[in-house]
Enzyme design. Structure first.
Site, PDB file in Angstrom:
ATOM      1  CE1 TYR A   1      -3.262   2.832   0.418  1.00 42.54           C
ATOM      2  CE2 TYR A   1      -4.228   1.531   2.180  1.00 42.54           C
ATOM      3  CZ  TYR A   1      -4.296   2.602   1.311  1.00 42.54           C
ATOM      4  OH  TYR A   1      -5.386   3.438   1.339  1.00 42.54           O
ATOM      5  CB  CYS A   2       0.903   4.314   0.109  1.00 42.70           C
ATOM      6  SG  CYS A   2       1.464   6.028   0.017  1.00 42.70           S
TER       7      CYS A   2
END
Length: 579
Positions: free
Chosen positions: A312-313
């Protein structure tokens, strides 16, 4: 002052009209001076564009004053709508109170502000012959200034606040002052009532055990929710710039719970919030001693050749480097698939965050990181600045001026639960990736002494982007598709960086777009994509199963603490509670 005074019309005097004209001129001058300081020289404007902008501004300004004078300053149950092409005709949540349009004084303020904002932003766009990044920085600064000086942010020019003040005898301002002083003391803007949330009870509450702890992370193994589970387990890498439980909010929003309900063995890393002991931690550590170490741990624990991985990210950016390193080592088979939630590898169109990587910002970060780590409140403030209207000024009005009670909202509680970052890693990340874009250049970066090349990655990849993402813009996320060599499924989800990811099927919110064949550009994708209502999570699980749907009994090491790694403590563990 009486409540009815709020509704009494007052025509402006000639002096007041002249004052407004002077305000426009002063605002323009301040903007130009700031821009000149940012670029180190006088700004070259396109004279034809400026002439058109100024003429349009003058004409609309005169029309605005004429409409006001024609109204006679009388309250209107059905106020005259401005022309459809006027800036004042655009919907703006800051001016949702009907008093902004029904009361001639507030309507004049509202329309004047919107007209001035439109004029100044157009003026910044008329700057010609400067570096595109400097021009983007100029527009960002102008937008931030305009958001800060909006009439909705001040007591005397906000009809909602004026009415509340008169009705409560000023009690709202006293309560708002208490809120402001409390925020100043803790050095952070409060957005929700955090007293109603408790980690492990009603947030981050999916059952599981911490089965491994290192100086960098705790590994959480979640309890199976089905009798049979997919043979290939899932390892989730959340971003360490926030707490992991964005993927394990309240049970009805939890991706972790949903994934276990789908019959997946789920593991997740809870990263340690940085302190002085982590001053020398680098990106290599998050790749080798973080992601690869966790992948190998899960493989050995369950006796499986590979895992599915989610990044994530920033953890997605790191996962890309992990895949490249594994490919360079001849160990690519350790990861059966990789899923990227709003992650970037190519930073040429990284959005407004790229404006925070100049020399001045780097010097500021050095000053703020004297202890070897960056206080998470700085990053929180930076992210809030990207959407200052919604994440700063909205709360200034509600918390400080209206004195409203904080609403309980798990997502905002998570947003305010900041984490610290290792200073060296953070600076290198901003310079090597955001500024110099080295990850997409074969061999430009080395990890653990090995040059990495994204084009060598042939792992099946699922890429999710958010249509309204202001942190990882979809144009930037899309670029992943041109750097990997394996099969890629790209999905564009409705909403942004958080809500675009955390969208459980039961909520029946938003939508997503997919194409059976990957086109050559994001524009072509948008033009030909099929829209599906609701959550994209079922699309993802269908893709995961298409890579191999064999199952095994959820017994033995599939139960947290029952294998070679014994339970250290219950999830969510102690790292997530450290401040």
């Amino acid at each position: 002052m009486k409540a009815q005074d709020l509704n009494e019309p007052h025509l402006p005097t000639l002096e007041q009209m002249q004052q407004w004209t002077q305000v426009v001129g002063r605002a323009q001058q301040l903007l130009l001076e700031q821009a000149a300081g940012a670029t180190g020289r006088a700004l070259p404007f396109d004279p034809d564009a400026v002439a058109r902008i100024q003429t349009g501004f003058a004409n609309e300004g005169l029309a605005l004053w004429q409409r006001f004078l024609d109204s006679g300053g009388v309250l209107r149950d059905e106020p005259d709508a401005p022309p459809p092409d006027s800036p004042a005709a655009r919907k703006d949540r800051r001016f949702a109170d009907p008093a902004w349009t029904k009361h001639p004084f507030y309507d004049l303020i509202r329309q004047s502000y919107l007209l001035l904002s439109d004029y100044l932003l157009k003026l910044t766009d008329a700057v010609d012959g400067v570096d595109p990044k400097q021009k983007a920085k100029l527009r960002f600064a102008a937008s931030g200034m305009l958001d800060a000086v909006a009439p909705s942010n001040f007591l005397l020019t906000n009809p909602t606040v004026m009415e509340k003040t008169l009705q409560s005898g000023g009690e709202n301002l006293v309560k708002g002052l208490q809120h402001m002083l409390a925020d100043l003391e803790k050095g952070q803007l409060t957005q929700t009532d955090g007293t109603v949330f408790e980690l492990g009870r009603n947030i981050a509450a999916t059952p599981g055990k911490v089965i491994k702890e290192t100086p960098l992370y705790q590994l959480i193994h979640y309890a199976p929710a089905t009798e049979q589970v997919l043979e290939t387990p899932l390892v989730i890498f959340p971003a360490w710039i926030n707490r992991f439980y964005i993927l394990d909010l309240s049970p009805e929003k939890s991706f972790v719970k949903w994934a276990t309900d789908q019959g997946i063995s789920v593991f997740l890393l809870s990263w340690k919030s940085a302190d002085a002991s982590m001053k020398d931690v680098l990106w290599d550590d998050y790749i080798v001693h973080g992601q690869i170490d966790a992948i190998d741990t899960v493989r050995e624990l369950l006796g499986v050749p590979s895992v599915h991985a989610i990044g994530y990210c920033v953890a997605g950016t790191t996962l890309a480097a992990t895949l490249a390193l594994l490919a360079a080592r001849g160990e690519a088979e350790k990861v059966a698939s990789a899923t990227f939630f709003t992650a970037q590898v190519d930073f040429t169109e990284a959005g407004d965050l790229g404006l925070f990587v100049d020399d001045e910002q780097m010097q500021l970060i050095d000053q703020l990181s004297a202890g070897g780590f960056l206080d998470g409140r700085y990053m929180a403030a930076t992210f809030n600045l990207l959407r200052g209207r919604d994440l700063i000024w909205n709360y200034v009005v509600n918390n400080y001026l209206l004195g409203q009670d904080y609403p309980p909202f798990d997502l905002l509680y998570w947003n305010g639960d900041t984490t610290n970052l290792p200073a060296r890693w953070h600076k290198n990340y901003l310079t090597q990736l955001y500024r110099d874009n080295q990850l997409i250049k074969p061999g430009a970066l080395t990890v653990d002494g090995t040059p990495v090349d994204l084009s060598k990655v042939q792992t099946p990849v699922y890429v999710q982007a958010g249509r309204e993402d202001h942190i990882a813009p979809p144009e930037s996320v899309w670029k992943i598709t041109s750097h990997f060599s394996g099969p890629i499924r790209f999905l564009l989800a409705g909403s942004g960086h958080i809500a675009g990811v955390v969208n459980p099927p039961a909520a029946q919110k938003y939508q997503y777009w997919t194409c059976d064949e990957l086109p050559g550009s994001l524009a072509d994708f948008v033009a030909s994509a099929k829209e599906t209502k609701g959550s994209w999570w079922p699309d993802w699980i269908e893709w995961i199963r298409s890579l191999g749907d064999s199952t095994v009994p959820a017994t033995g090491a599939r139960i947290p603490g029952e294998g070679a790694l014994k339970a250290i403590e219950d999830a969510p563990g102690r790292y997530v509670r450290e401040r």
